[in-house]
Scaffold this motif. Structure first.
Motif, PDB file in Angstrom:
ATOM      1  N   GLN A 430       7.864  10.219   5.781  1.00  0.00           N
ATOM      2  CA  GLN A 430       7.207  10.684   7.006  1.00  0.00           C
ATOM      3  C   GLN A 430       5.708  10.809   6.769  1.00  0.00           C
ATOM      4  N   GLU A 431       5.329  11.250   5.545  1.00  0.00           N
ATOM      5  CA  GLU A 431       3.931  11.269   5.108  1.00  0.00           C
ATOM      6  C   GLU A 431       3.758  10.135   4.112  1.00  0.00           C
ATOM      7  N   PRO A 432       3.209   8.985   4.521  1.00  0.00           N
ATOM      8  CA  PRO A 432       3.141   7.812   3.633  1.00  0.00           C
ATOM      9  C   PRO A 432       2.248   8.066   2.408  1.00  0.00           C
ATOM     10  N   LEU A 433       2.483   7.277   1.357  1.00  0.00           N
ATOM     11  CA  LEU A 433       1.638   7.313   0.175  1.00  0.00           C
ATOM     12  C   LEU A 433       0.409   6.456   0.446  1.00  0.00           C
ATOM     13  N   LEU A 434      -0.704   7.118   0.774  1.00  0.00           N
ATOM     14  CA  LEU A 434      -1.963   6.430   1.061  1.00  0.00           C
ATOM     15  C   LEU A 434      -3.078   7.090   0.271  1.00  0.00           C
ATOM     16  N   ILE A 435      -3.900   6.265  -0.387  1.00  0.00           N
ATOM     17  CA  ILE A 435      -5.005   6.782  -1.185  1.00  0.00           C
ATOM     18  C   ILE A 435      -6.328   6.408  -0.531  1.00  0.00           C
ATOM     19  N   ASN A 436      -7.394   7.006  -1.003  1.00  0.00           N
ATOM     20  CA  ASN A 436      -8.728   6.719  -0.480  1.00  0.00           C
ATOM     21  C   ASN A 436      -9.220   5.397  -1.074  1.00  0.00           C
ATOM     22  N   GLY A 437      -8.776   4.323  -0.465  1.00  0.00           N
ATOM     23  CA  GLY A 437      -9.136   2.983  -0.917  1.00  0.00           C
ATOM     24  C   GLY A 437      -9.017   2.012   0.233  1.00  0.00           C
ATOM     25  N   THR A 438      -9.025   0.730  -0.076  1.00  0.00           N
ATOM     26  CA  THR A 438      -8.916  -0.286   0.964  1.00  0.00           C
ATOM     27  C   THR A 438      -7.457  -0.454   1.384  1.00  0.00           C
ATOM     28  N   LEU A 439      -7.268  -1.139   2.512  1.00  0.00           N
ATOM     29  CA  LEU A 439      -5.909  -1.437   2.957  1.00  0.00           C
ATOM     30  C   LEU A 439      -5.171  -2.255   1.899  1.00  0.00           C
ATOM     31  N   LYS A 440      -5.864  -3.197   1.294  1.00  0.00           N
ATOM     32  CA  LYS A 440      -5.247  -4.039   0.276  1.00  0.00           C
ATOM     33  C   LYS A 440      -4.815  -3.209  -0.925  1.00  0.00           C
ATOM     34  N   MET A 475      -8.632  -6.537   5.481  1.00  0.00           N
ATOM     35  CA  MET A 475      -7.866  -5.902   4.415  1.00  0.00           C
ATOM     36  C   MET A 475      -8.744  -5.098   3.466  1.00  0.00           C
ATOM     37  N   ASP A 476     -10.045  -5.313   3.528  1.00  0.00           N
ATOM     38  CA  ASP A 476     -10.981  -4.578   2.657  1.00  0.00           C
ATOM     39  C   ASP A 476     -11.507  -3.307   3.316  1.00  0.00           C
ATOM     40  N   THR A 477     -10.934  -2.918   4.435  1.00  0.00           N
ATOM     41  CA  THR A 477     -11.342  -1.692   5.127  1.00  0.00           C
ATOM     42  C   THR A 477     -10.877  -0.468   4.348  1.00  0.00           C
TER      43      THR A 477
END
Length: 591
Positions: A430-440, A475-477
């Motif tokens: 429900q809370e995805p694993l997302l870090i402070n980086g690019t989409l890629k 993808m580099d966003t």
């Protein structure tokens, strides 16, 4: 705990901590021996330097200027040599300490990840962050600095003390008579410093926890208008930490002032006594100045020896906090790291499983038996706390059941490595694993060796390419911490794209379409329909609209019972299920 700590107890603590962290510094034995050798070299060079300076002063007072130039050249050479040795020692010491900190931090972080849920539930994130950063830095006085300082101080005291007695044993006795005062001062100060530092370390960790919680909930704080309440809470905690910091600092400043007064007093007494020697002709001015300079150099090891117990007391709490985490055992033990599992079909079985969370007497499951066929899509529904997410946690071996067996394709998951098990299961939280980086970078978290083409295909399958293609950087966003620059629906689609990239035979979806509007939910449902093809899928959901296409539904009751069937079968046979569906349908209709 009694604060009046005996020196023997302090040494026992020191040995325990050094023994615990010895593996992290063992690789630096050669460099530490080199640092110790350089200490001997600098001690000899400084001793010679002081003697030559005294000799130069004697030559000046006696008018022997012809020999002075040679002496000054020797002094200059010694200074250059000594500074080069000191630079080498300092540089080597920095490398040793930084490598030590790197190893301890890395192991601490690795251990935290192994401990997972039990620790995250017990400790605040800010507290753990403080242990990982400042507490690790406070280990240096225990593990590296104290042994080296003890060695160098003993060497310096031996060399300079012997020289003082060689020059004038009567003056040297005066210096020796002052030594008990230094010991008594640290004996008084060390326990007080230890108490103040212990409280400061804990209160500072609490302060960081408040700050971390504030930064993680800025939107909620603003929406509730709770800024002043949080500010007051922060100020109260800051004042508490500051109070203990000031106490520790005041003790340290007072001790430094007392030590300086003692050294000046010793200097005055030596000068007064030395003048008598000059008047009687037994001492020259140069020798007396050399004697005073030796005392000045002698002050450093005396002060270091006095500070070692104080520093150990001050940093003991930090060492304890690190060891507390490092000594904790994971909820599951990875005892078969060399045994891998290869999931070919994805048939899952829970056989006579009973489970309670650690520290709880309430059973989540009692003797449940479930069979999930290969390629079957099974929805897990029921009230909160009934055990839906717990079932997934047991499958991923975040916990082990107290009774029973969980198997995949007939293999007991307790008998295979955790890495091989989890590598073949995809989960969309429900809370995805997302870090402070690019989409890629975030997509590659699921499979680092994925190609750009595979990433694009996964994004299209998850309906994520629709918004990614419109971004200027594509993808580099950079998406920000926890994907803050994305909407809830975009984050969920990105999480599903991660699952496509991972491409595993077993899939777990934990509330993947909750908290979404109807349009976003339909896009997620369509993506899930595509994702679950040819995979054994578990869907944990509260919204019954998102599970209608499941092959089978497991309804969890609060009493630990689990009912199995299709939607129509459960509507006809399970009253609680029917009531929950009707209530939700009525509520959504009103909305």
């Amino acid at each position: 705990m009694a604060m009046e700590m005996k020196f023997s107890q302090l040494l026992k603590w020191q040995r325990e901590i050094v023994h615990f962290f010895l593996p992290y510094v063992r690789q630096e034995r050669g460099k530490l021996a080199f640092i110790a050798m350089l200490t001997l070299v600098m001690t000899a060079a400084n001793a010679l330097l002081i003697w030559k300076v005294g000799g130069a002063i004697t030559l000046i007072t006696q008018g022997q200027f012809e020999q002075l130039n040679t002496t000054l050249l020797i002094i200059a050479a010694i200074v250059l040599f000594n500074q080069s040795v000191q630079f080498t020692q300092s540089y080597t010491m920095q490398r040793v300490t930084l490598r030590f900190v790197d190893r301890v931090r890395g192991k601490f972080l690795e251990h935290l990840m192994l401990l997972s849920f039990p620790v995250s539930n017990k400790f605040a994130k800010g507290d753990l962050l403080t242990r990982l950063t400042s507490d690790v830095d406070r280990l240096l006085p225990y593990v590296i600095n104290a042994p080296l300082n003890l060695f160098s101080s003993v060497v310096l005291l031996t060399v300079y003390g012997s020289i003082l007695f060689w020059i004038d044993w009567q003056l040297a006795l005066i210096v020796a008579a002052m030594a008990p005062l230094f010991y008594l001062s640290q004996h008084y100060v060390a326990p007080k410093t230890g108490k103040a530092s212990r409280h400061f370390i804990q209160e500072n960790a609490n302060l960081v926890a408040v700050e971390e919680q504030t930064l993680s909930n800025l939107k909620s704080i603003s929406s509730f208008g709770s800024e002043q309440l949080i500010r007051d809470k922060h100020k109260t905690q800051f004042d508490t930490a500051r109070s203990w910091a000031l106490k520790a600092r005041t003790i340290s400043i007072s001790y430094n002032a007392f030590f300086a007064i003692l050294m000046y007093f010793v200097g005055i007494v030596i000068i007064y006594s030395g003048v008598s020697g000059i008047q009687s002709g037994t001492l020259t001015i140069g020798v007396l100045i050399s004697f005073i300079m030796y005392i000045r150099f002698l002050a450093a090891p005396m002060r270091t020896l006095a500070l070692i117990p104080i520093q150990l007391q001050a940093n003991r709490a930090a060492a304890d906090r690190i060891m507390e985490i490092m000594n904790m055992r994971p909820a599951v033990e990875d005892v078969n790291k060399d045994t891998s599992i290869k999931i070919d079909e994805g048939k899952i079985a829970f056989s006579d499983v009973s489970f309670s969370y650690p520290g709880s007497s309430n059973a989540v499951f009692k003797n449940i038996t479930l069979n999930i066929q290969a390629g079957e899509c099974v929805a897990l529904v029921g009230p909160s706390g009934a055990g839906k997410s717990t079932l997934a946690a047991l499958l991923l071996r975040f916990y082990d059941p107290q009774q029973g067996v969980v198997t995949i394709d007939g293999a007991d998951i307790k008998n295979v490595s955790l890495a091989s098990l989890r590598r073949q299961i995809s989960i969309v939280w429900q809370e995805p694993l997302l870090i402070n980086g690019t989409l890629k970078e975030n997509l590659l978290l699921s499979r680092p060796d994925a190609s750009d083409e595979e990433l694009m295909t996964a994004c299209k399958s998850a309906h994520a390419w629709e918004f990614i293609s419109k971004l200027e950087a594509g993808m580099d966003t950079v998406i920000g911490t926890k994907g803050v620059n994305l909407s809830v629906g975009q984050k969920q689609r990105l999480a599903i794209a991660q699952a496509f990239v991972r491409d595993t035979p077993v899939l777990v979806l934990d509330e993947a379409s909750s908290a979404l509007d109807s349009h976003s939910e339909q896009m997620i449902v369509d993506a899930i329909q595509s994702l679950r093809q040819n995979r054994t899928t578990l869907i944990i959901a509260h919204r019954f609209s998102s599970i209608r296409n499941a092959d089978r539904i497991l309804y969890f009751n609060h009493n630990g019972a689990i009912s199995s069937g299709t939607h129509d079968e459960l509507m006809a046979t399970i009253a609680d299920y029917k009531d929950a569906v009707n209530w939700q349908t009525t509520r959504l209709g009103r909305e």
